[in-house]
Design an enzyme around this catalytic site. Structure first.
Site, PDB file in Angstrom:
ATOM      1  N   HIS A  53       0.678  -1.418  -0.306  1.00 14.70           N
ATOM      2  CA  HIS A  53      -0.311  -0.133   0.042  1.00 14.70           C
ATOM      3  C   HIS A  53       0.472   1.363   0.387  1.00 14.70           C
ATOM      4  O   HIS A  53       1.875   1.191   0.320  1.00 14.70           O
ATOM      5  CB  HIS A  53      -0.579   0.540   1.045  1.00 14.70           C
ATOM      6  CG  HIS A  53      -0.333  -0.658   2.104  1.00 14.70           C
ATOM      7  ND1 HIS A  53       0.913   0.571   2.740  1.00 14.70           N
ATOM      8  CD2 HIS A  53      -0.815  -1.140   3.174  1.00 14.70           C
ATOM      9  CE1 HIS A  53       1.283  -0.300   4.093  1.00 14.70           C
ATOM     10  NE2 HIS A  53      -0.156  -0.899   4.548  1.00 14.70           N
TER      11      HIS A  53
HETATM   12  P1  TYD Z   1      -2.347  -3.576   8.330  1.00 19.77           P
HETATM   13  O1  TYD Z   1      -1.979  -2.433   7.071  1.00 19.77           O
HETATM   14  O2  TYD Z   1      -2.614  -4.617   7.412  1.00 19.77           O
HETATM   15  O3  TYD Z   1      -0.165  -3.953   8.231  1.00 19.77           O
HETATM   16  P2  TYD Z   1       0.557  -3.941   7.037  1.00 19.77           P
HETATM   17  O4  TYD Z   1       0.872  -2.712   6.413  1.00 19.77           O
HETATM   18  O5  TYD Z   1       2.304  -4.649   7.924  1.00 19.77           O
HETATM   19  O6  TYD Z   1       0.577  -5.280   5.987  1.00 19.77           O
HETATM   20  O7  TYD Z   1      -2.944  -3.227   9.074  1.00 19.77           O
HETATM   21  C1  TYD Z   1      -2.970  -4.685   9.476  1.00 19.77           C
HETATM   22  C2  TYD Z   1      -3.963  -4.053  10.951  1.00 19.77           C
HETATM   23  O8  TYD Z   1      -3.626  -3.274  12.318  1.00 19.77           O
HETATM   24  C3  TYD Z   1      -5.316  -3.537  10.476  1.00 19.77           C
HETATM   25  O9  TYD Z   1      -6.670  -4.103  11.378  1.00 19.77           O
HETATM   26  C4  TYD Z   1      -5.071  -2.446  10.928  1.00 19.77           C
HETATM   27  C5  TYD Z   1      -4.839  -2.467  11.724  1.00 19.77           C
HETATM   28  N1  TYD Z   1      -3.366  -0.895  11.930  1.00 19.77           N
HETATM   29  C6  TYD Z   1      -3.457   0.012  13.496  1.00 19.77           C
HETATM   30  O10 TYD Z   1      -4.977  -0.400  13.973  1.00 19.77           O
HETATM   31  N2  TYD Z   1      -3.330   1.168  13.066  1.00 19.77           N
HETATM   32  C7  TYD Z   1      -2.453   0.928  12.602  1.00 19.77           C
HETATM   33  O11 TYD Z   1      -1.549   2.261  13.190  1.00 19.77           O
HETATM   34  C8  TYD Z   1      -1.404   0.206  11.689  1.00 19.77           C
HETATM   35  C9  TYD Z   1      -0.552   0.250  11.416  1.00 19.77           C
HETATM   36  C10 TYD Z   1      -2.350  -0.987  11.521  1.00 19.77           C
END
Ligand code: TYD
Length: 152
Positions: A53
């Site tokens: 992303h």
């Molecule tokens: P995600 O964005 O999928 O992680 P990555 O970029 O590492 O693949 O995030 C995983 C989960 O955590 C998703 O349900 C959103 C949550 N999250 C938060 O609540 N706060 C945050 O600061 C982040 C980065 C993720």
């Protein structure tokens, strides 16, 4: 090409002595933003790809405080750079609007992420096609050059 603030590796000061190492990262000096949030990723296996992303507002600093991982970013001009996060005193700075993928996590990887903004799911661009479309003409959206450079 505009809007090309570059991804860069930043080396933090180490204060080591016979008791071990202490690494310092000062906001505004070593970290080019005020930190509003931290999170860390651990327990991801080697075949997992995280991220995939871009964030419209948030700048990040990623560092493996333990273990190793790799970060692949779409760079200005259309290519990809790969960074090995394998030293606990090296951070990878990602400006906003960079497509990023974290992968190849070692079993003991703890990937610490410092962020310039509070969490806002609405600022995420999670579709690569949409990312390319939004950035068309500003450098990050060029798809023509297909190359991957490994940065150490
Ligand atoms: P995600 O964005 O999928 O992680 P990555 O970029 O590492 O693949 O995030 C995983 C989960 O955590 C998703 O349900 C959103 C949550 N999250 C938060 O609540 N706060 C945050 O600061 C982040 C980065 C993720």
């Amino acid at each position: 090409m505009k809007n090309c603030e570059f991804v860069k590796l930043i080396e933090f000061a180490q204060h080591g002595d016979e008791r071990g190492h202490l690494v310092v990262a000062e906001c505004g000096e070593d970290i080019p933003f005020e930190v509003k949030r931290i999170f860390y990723i651990y327990g991801s296996s080697a075949d997992v790809i995280r991220g995939q992303h871009a964030n419209q507002k948030t700048k990040f600093l990623l560092l493996n405080v333990a273990g190793t991982s790799k970060v692949r970013v779409k760079i200005c001009g259309g290519g990809w750079d790969v960074y090995d996060l394998n030293r606990p005193y090296m951070g990878l700075y990602l400006p906003a609007m960079v497509w990023k993928e974290m992968y190849d996590f070692s079993p003991n990887s703890v990937l610490l992420v410092l962020a310039s903004e509070h969490y806002d799911p609405d600022e995420y661009i999670r579709s690569y096609d949409e990312f390319i479309k939004i950035n068309k003409g500003n450098g990050y959206g060029e798809n023509s050059i297909v190359k991957t450079i490994n940065r150490k």
